[in-house]
Scaffold this active site. Structure first.
Site, PDB file in Angstrom:
ATOM      1  N   LYS A  11       0.713  -1.415  -0.022  1.00  0.00           N
ATOM      2  CA  LYS A  11       0.042  -0.062   0.127  1.00  0.00           C
ATOM      3  C   LYS A  11       0.807   1.304   0.107  1.00  0.00           C
ATOM      4  O   LYS A  11       2.027   1.129   0.302  1.00  0.00           O
ATOM      5  CB  LYS A  11      -0.993   0.065   1.457  1.00  0.00           C
ATOM      6  CG  LYS A  11      -2.073  -1.280   1.280  1.00  0.00           C
ATOM      7  CD  LYS A  11      -2.898  -1.295   2.518  1.00  0.00           C
ATOM      8  CE  LYS A  11      -3.943  -2.223   2.298  1.00  0.00           C
ATOM      9  NZ  LYS A  11      -5.182  -1.976   3.309  1.00  0.00           N
ATOM     10  N   PHE A  59     -15.467   3.636   6.786  1.00  0.00           N
ATOM     11  CA  PHE A  59     -14.109   4.054   6.236  1.00  0.00           C
ATOM     12  C   PHE A  59     -13.838   3.860   4.782  1.00  0.00           C
ATOM     13  O   PHE A  59     -12.897   4.209   4.552  1.00  0.00           O
ATOM     14  CB  PHE A  59     -13.070   3.178   7.108  1.00  0.00           C
ATOM     15  CG  PHE A  59     -13.323   1.571   6.744  1.00  0.00           C
ATOM     16  CD1 PHE A  59     -12.797   1.125   5.472  1.00  0.00           C
ATOM     17  CD2 PHE A  59     -13.908   0.990   7.619  1.00  0.00           C
ATOM     18  CE1 PHE A  59     -12.920  -0.109   5.456  1.00  0.00           C
ATOM     19  CE2 PHE A  59     -14.104  -0.644   7.475  1.00  0.00           C
ATOM     20  CZ  PHE A  59     -13.524  -1.208   6.244  1.00  0.00           C
ATOM     21  N   ARG A  87      -2.081 -14.316   4.500  1.00  0.00           N
ATOM     22  CA  ARG A  87      -2.695 -13.495   5.513  1.00  0.00           C
ATOM     23  C   ARG A  87      -1.956 -13.805   6.842  1.00  0.00           C
ATOM     24  O   ARG A  87      -1.959 -12.806   7.841  1.00  0.00           O
ATOM     25  CB  ARG A  87      -4.323 -14.295   5.723  1.00  0.00           C
ATOM     26  CG  ARG A  87      -5.066 -14.175   4.651  1.00  0.00           C
ATOM     27  CD  ARG A  87      -5.544 -12.564   4.319  1.00  0.00           C
ATOM     28  NE  ARG A  87      -6.290 -12.082   5.699  1.00  0.00           N
ATOM     29  CZ  ARG A  87      -6.868 -10.644   5.635  1.00  0.00           C
ATOM     30  NH1 ARG A  87      -7.106 -10.157   4.430  1.00  0.00           N
ATOM     31  NH2 ARG A  87      -7.499 -10.453   6.554  1.00  0.00           N
ATOM     32  N   THR A  93      -5.481  -7.014  10.777  1.00  0.00           N
ATOM     33  CA  THR A  93      -5.954  -5.640  10.089  1.00  0.00           C
ATOM     34  C   THR A  93      -5.281  -4.348  10.762  1.00  0.00           C
ATOM     35  O   THR A  93      -4.757  -3.631  10.524  1.00  0.00           O
ATOM     36  CB  THR A  93      -7.297  -5.498   9.924  1.00  0.00           C
ATOM     37  OG1 THR A  93      -7.957  -6.760   9.252  1.00  0.00           O
ATOM     38  CG2 THR A  93      -7.656  -4.293   9.172  1.00  0.00           C
ATOM     39  N   ARG A 104       2.559  -6.333   9.250  1.00  0.00           N
ATOM     40  CA  ARG A 104       1.531  -5.174   9.701  1.00  0.00           C
ATOM     41  C   ARG A 104       2.273  -4.909  11.288  1.00  0.00           C
ATOM     42  O   ARG A 104       2.201  -3.724  11.530  1.00  0.00           O
ATOM     43  CB  ARG A 104       0.312  -5.637   9.978  1.00  0.00           C
ATOM     44  CG  ARG A 104      -0.605  -5.317   8.445  1.00  0.00           C
ATOM     45  CD  ARG A 104      -1.759  -5.939   8.128  1.00  0.00           C
ATOM     46  NE  ARG A 104      -2.524  -5.568   7.118  1.00  0.00           N
ATOM     47  CZ  ARG A 104      -3.656  -6.124   6.806  1.00  0.00           C
ATOM     48  NH1 ARG A 104      -4.279  -7.240   7.491  1.00  0.00           N
ATOM     49  NH2 ARG A 104      -4.395  -5.545   5.917  1.00  0.00           N
ATOM     50  N   ASN A 114      -2.149   0.136   6.753  1.00  0.00           N
ATOM     51  CA  ASN A 114      -1.712  -1.067   7.225  1.00  0.00           C
ATOM     52  C   ASN A 114      -0.629  -1.788   6.387  1.00  0.00           C
ATOM     53  O   ASN A 114      -0.670  -2.954   6.341  1.00  0.00           O
ATOM     54  CB  ASN A 114      -2.705  -1.921   8.056  1.00  0.00           C
ATOM     55  CG  ASN A 114      -3.676  -2.310   6.814  1.00  0.00           C
ATOM     56  OD1 ASN A 114      -3.640  -2.103   5.518  1.00  0.00           O
ATOM     57  ND2 ASN A 114      -4.864  -2.953   7.536  1.00  0.00           N
ATOM     58  N   GLU A 128      -9.687 -10.965  -7.705  1.00  0.00           N
ATOM     59  CA  GLU A 128      -8.841 -10.004  -7.590  1.00  0.00           C
ATOM     60  C   GLU A 128      -7.670 -10.016  -8.581  1.00  0.00           C
ATOM     61  O   GLU A 128      -7.297  -8.992  -9.015  1.00  0.00           O
ATOM     62  CB  GLU A 128      -8.395  -9.700  -6.282  1.00  0.00           C
ATOM     63  CG  GLU A 128      -9.442  -9.434  -5.185  1.00  0.00           C
ATOM     64  CD  GLU A 128      -9.029  -9.461  -3.524  1.00  0.00           C
ATOM     65  OE1 GLU A 128      -9.831  -9.002  -2.994  1.00  0.00           O
ATOM     66  OE2 GLU A 128      -7.937  -9.881  -3.389  1.00  0.00           O
TER      67      GLU A 128
HETATM   68  P1  IDP Z   1      -7.909  -6.824   5.937  1.00  0.00           P
HETATM   69  O1  IDP Z   1      -7.007  -5.925   4.767  1.00  0.00           O
HETATM   70  O2  IDP Z   1      -7.015  -7.173   6.621  1.00  0.00           O
HETATM   71  O3  IDP Z   1      -8.770  -7.965   4.874  1.00  0.00           O
HETATM   72  P2  IDP Z   1     -10.636  -5.463   5.656  1.00  0.00           P
HETATM   73  O4  IDP Z   1     -11.458  -5.336   6.886  1.00  0.00           O
HETATM   74  O5  IDP Z   1     -10.761  -6.250   4.440  1.00  0.00           O
HETATM   75  O6  IDP Z   1      -9.056  -5.883   6.194  1.00  0.00           O
HETATM   76  O7  IDP Z   1     -10.358  -3.987   5.287  1.00  0.00           O
HETATM   77  C1  IDP Z   1      -9.942  -3.504   4.168  1.00  0.00           C
HETATM   78  C2  IDP Z   1      -8.824  -2.317   4.596  1.00  0.00           C
HETATM   79  O8  IDP Z   1      -9.718  -1.327   4.981  1.00  0.00           O
HETATM   80  C3  IDP Z   1      -7.857  -2.714   5.671  1.00  0.00           C
HETATM   81  O9  IDP Z   1      -6.808  -3.130   5.340  1.00  0.00           O
HETATM   82  C4  IDP Z   1      -7.486  -1.126   6.099  1.00  0.00           C
HETATM   83  O10 IDP Z   1      -6.742  -0.567   5.233  1.00  0.00           O
HETATM   84  C5  IDP Z   1      -9.138  -0.628   5.834  1.00  0.00           C
HETATM   85  N1  IDP Z   1      -9.725  -0.638   7.208  1.00  0.00           N
HETATM   86  C6  IDP Z   1     -10.397  -1.878   7.917  1.00  0.00           C
HETATM   87  N2  IDP Z   1     -10.869  -1.389   9.074  1.00  0.00           N
HETATM   88  C7  IDP Z   1     -10.647  -0.210   9.015  1.00  0.00           C
HETATM   89  C8  IDP Z   1     -11.215   0.839  10.217  1.00  0.00           C
HETATM   90  O11 IDP Z   1     -11.917   0.458  11.050  1.00  0.00           O
HETATM   91  N3  IDP Z   1     -10.782   2.204  10.080  1.00  0.00           N
HETATM   92  C9  IDP Z   1     -10.002   2.582   8.918  1.00  0.00           C
HETATM   93  N4  IDP Z   1      -9.715   1.806   7.969  1.00  0.00           N
HETATM   94  C10 IDP Z   1     -10.007   0.415   7.942  1.00  0.00           C
HETATM   95 MG    MG Z   2      -9.899  -7.892   3.288  1.00  0.00          MG
END
Ligand code: IDP
Ligand code: MG
Length: 140
Positions: A11, A59, A87, A93, A104, A114, A128
């Site tokens: 990212k 978000f 993962r 996350t 992370r 992240n 994807e």
């Molecule tokens: P992941 O990347 O671990 O699969 P997801 O729930 O799919 O997590 O969320 C996608 C992305 O959205 C996260 O990697 C992060 O960049 C962002 N994100 C997730 N939850 C939050 C939040 O509560 N606040 C701000 N950004 C978030």
């Molecule tokens: Mg995800």
């Protein structure tokens, strides 16, 4: 478990800090092989399409703004159990919850910035990968 493929994205917070090599080292050290890779800058429409499943989340707009704020490195990773392995090496996350030694935990700035994306299922990985790469770009 058969060899499978997953989509990884390094990212903008990580490209900005010049730590893509450190992240790729973690992936390769976990047994994953980069079989496709490109550095791009997403348009708003591309980021919105990729994260379409999160459209209703609070978000979403911030996430799209963040993912278009700088270049990203998209990769297809291949290996045994690649979706789960990636993962695992990514970590939770929220970096505050991520296990020691994960990408992370070591590199993420916060729950949004992240450092990495990874597909969360084999089905989503296939979708994807085809969204981000042409078949001819999967070079092994
Ligand atoms: P992941 O990347 O671990 O699969 P997801 O729930 O799919 O997590 O969320 C996608 C992305 O959205 C996260 O990697 C992060 O960049 C962002 N994100 C997730 N939850 C939050 C939040 O509560 N606040 C701000 N950004 C978030
Ligand atoms: Mg995800």
């Amino acid at each position: 478990m058969a060899v499978e493929r997953t989509l990884s994205i390094i990212k903008p917070d990580a490209t900005e800090r010049n730590i893509t090599g450190k992240i790729i080292d973690k992936l390769e050290s976990a047994g994953l092989r980069v079989v496709a890779q490109k550095r791009v800058r997403w348009s708003q429409a591309e980021a919105e399409a990729f994260y379409g499943v999160h459209r209703e989340r609070p978000f979403f707009n911030d996430l799209v703004a963040f993912m278009t704020s700088g270049p990203i490195v998209m990769q297809v990773l291949e290996g045994e159990n690649a979706v789960a392995t990636n993962r695992e090496v990514m970590g939770a996350t929220n970096p505050a919850d991520a296990a020691a030694g994960t990408i992370r935990k070591e590199y993420a700035v916060n729950i949004e910035a992240n450092s990495v994306h990874g597909s969360d299922s084999a089905e989503n990985a296939a979708a994807e990968i085809s969204m981000c790469f042409a078949d001819s770009e999967l070079v092994g």
